[in-house]
Scaffold this active site. Structure first.
Site, short mmCIF file in Angstrom:
data_model
loop_
_atom_site.label_atom_id
_atom_site.label_comp_id
_atom_site.label_asym_id
_atom_site.label_seq_id
_atom_site.Cartn_x
_atom_site.Cartn_y
_atom_site.Cartn_z
CG PHE A 1 -7.24 64.69 -28.10
CD1 PHE A 1 -8.34 64.31 -28.86
CD2 PHE A 1 -6.54 63.70 -27.42
CE1 PHE A 1 -8.73 62.97 -28.94
CE2 PHE A 1 -6.92 62.36 -27.51
CZ PHE A 1 -8.02 62.00 -28.27
CE LYS B 1 -0.44 60.71 -26.10
NZ LYS B 1 -0.70 59.80 -27.20
CG ASP C 1 -4.15 66.27 -20.97
OD1 ASP C 1 -3.10 65.59 -20.97
OD2 ASP C 1 -5.17 65.96 -21.62
C1 PLP Z 1 -3.14 65.61 -24.34
C2 PLP Z 1 -3.79 64.26 -24.35
N1 PLP Z 1 -4.70 63.95 -23.42
C3 PLP Z 1 -5.30 62.75 -23.38
C4 PLP Z 1 -5.02 61.78 -24.33
C5 PLP Z 1 -5.72 60.45 -24.27
O1 PLP Z 1 -4.84 59.46 -23.89
P1 PLP Z 1 -5.21 57.91 -24.13
O2 PLP Z 1 -5.24 57.70 -25.60
O3 PLP Z 1 -4.11 57.16 -23.43
O4 PLP Z 1 -6.54 57.67 -23.49
C6 PLP Z 1 -4.09 62.07 -25.32
C7 PLP Z 1 -3.81 61.07 -26.39
O5 PLP Z 1 -3.38 61.37 -27.46
C8 PLP Z 1 -3.46 63.33 -25.34
O6 PLP Z 1 -2.56 63.65 -26.29
#
Ligand code: PLP
Length: 390
Positions: A128, A244, A215
């Protein structure tokens, strides 16, 4: 409930009025223990004094000037972040998806500069990475992509935790310029790869001239028991994305870059009006400074172990529980069957949890949590699970 909000979410019928430490209170005055942190965001708990004060002072001083001028708090946060992560430069945005967009654009630009006209990025099944067009295309979940075709191209997918498949791509695809991966897959259900996986990916990337892009949006900022999850394997990536918990609730995202990757983006290549503004950066600085000063990562490791042990003991005899997985305070209880109803049951019992990937209970408690609060999460949740499974 207002009828004027686009129905993007199936929100629970509860509204919180305020929070303090690991607890939230709803508008009726009922108290809840927060074992979710707004999905890994309020890692220092609610109303954390150094962050509250930093935001208040900055709001009374200066909110925004734009990146047309240099921004003092942006520079201070960049210096502290880069020193802590062992990286060289950082681009600030406003969310995780934006941080990953920056990483994807950086990788493509790097490829074009090397003469690769159709650069490709290796991404993982069940990953994700966000909800923007490029990041949902990088995401390995059809539910996130369905209805939004045509997807953005330029991604090659491999199974997670499978080095042979990455080696096979390296052997056959000369257009790959980078690999984007979560050190632990969060939304997929806290999927923890084998020890040595990240270090092996680092080696493969080096051998093939690929950028290793991590990520760490969910795993970073002390959540895993180290400030960044890659530090468990002493891996330094070429690109790392954060968001986050970096602002403890103030929107901020960051794309850090190292070595050759740190020089790719030049004036005119990328930008953001709000990105790196004084308010968000001052909050981010207060968060990171506090995490370092108070050994928050060590507490996450200690309390993560306490919680995992308590859950395993309490759930050992329950045949519907497959396993408890954890790295620091990234915790999952894998159930045999879908268990979405548990969220409402826990809520009734004063505990905030999440269910992801249908049958995984996900816990992301505050990293400031103490021994008694950790025991309280275990006690309430074990009771709820036994009640749910009958
Ligand atoms: C691993 C990871 N990458 C990217 C995102 C996307 O972040 P945002 O919701 O701040 O755009 C998330 C959100 O849950 C995530 O867990």
């Amino acid at each position: 409930m207002s009828d004027h909000i686009i129905k993007a979410y199936r929100s629970l019928p509860v509204t919180f009025s305020h929070g303090e430490g690991c607890y939230l209170w709803d508008s009726q005055g009922k108290r809840y223990l927060d074992a979710l942190c707004g999905i890994s965001v309020t890692s220092l708990g609610h109303n954390y004094a150094p962050v509250t004060t930093a935001i208040q002072q900055q709001a009374a001083t200066l909110l925004h000037t734009s990146n047309l001028y240099s921004i003092g708090w942006q520079q201070q946060l960049a210096d502290l972040l880069c020193r802590t992560a062992g990286m060289e430069r950082v681009f600030f945005g406003n969310s995780g998806a934006e941080a990953n967009e920056a990483a994807i654009k950086l990788a493509r630009l790097h490829g074009h500069r090397r003469g690769i006209k159709t650069p490709q990025i290796v991404v993982m099944e069940h990953a994700f990475h966000g909800r923007t067009m490029a990041t949902l295309s990088a995401t390995g979940n059809r539910k996130v992509q369905a209805g939004f075709e045509p997807l953005v191209g330029g991604f090659v997918r491999a199974p997670y935790n499978d080095l042979a498949s990455i080696e096979a791509i390296a052997d056959n695809n000369r257009n790959v310029v980078a690999l984007l991966v979560e050190p632990v897959q969060g939304e997929a259900g806290i999927v923890i790869p084998d020890t040595g996986y990240l270090a092996a990916l680092r080696r493969i990337c080096d051998q093939n001239d690929w950028l290793l892009m991590l990520d760490e949006i969910q795993t970073g900022m002390a959540r895993s028991g180290k400030m960044f999850a890659c530090q468990h394997e002493k891996v330094v990536p070429d690109v790392m994305t954060l968001a986050k918990a970096l602002g403890n609730g103030v929107p901020i995202g960051a794309c850090l870059a190292n070595g050759i990757a740190a020089e790719v983006i030049q004036p005119g290549n990328h930008g953001s009006t709000f990105g790196g503004n004084p308010l968000a950066c001052r909050a981010g600085y207060a968060v990171l400074h506090s995490m370092l000063e108070f050994g928050i990562a060590d507490n996450a490791a200690l309390r993560g172990e306490q919680l995992a042990v308590a859950l395993r003991q309490g759930l050992m005899t329950n045949p519907d529980v497959v396993e408890v997985r954890h790295l620091g305070l990234l915790l999952a209880i894998q159930m045999k069957k879908p268990c979405q109803e548990l969220v409402a049951l826990a809520l009734e019992n004063g505990l905030l949890i999440n269910v992801t990937a249908e049958s995984v209970i996900r816990l992301l408690p505050p990293l400031i949590i103490d021994e008694a609060e950790t025991a309280e999460i275990a006690e309430i949740l074990i009771d709820c699970i036994h009640q749910f499974t009958g």
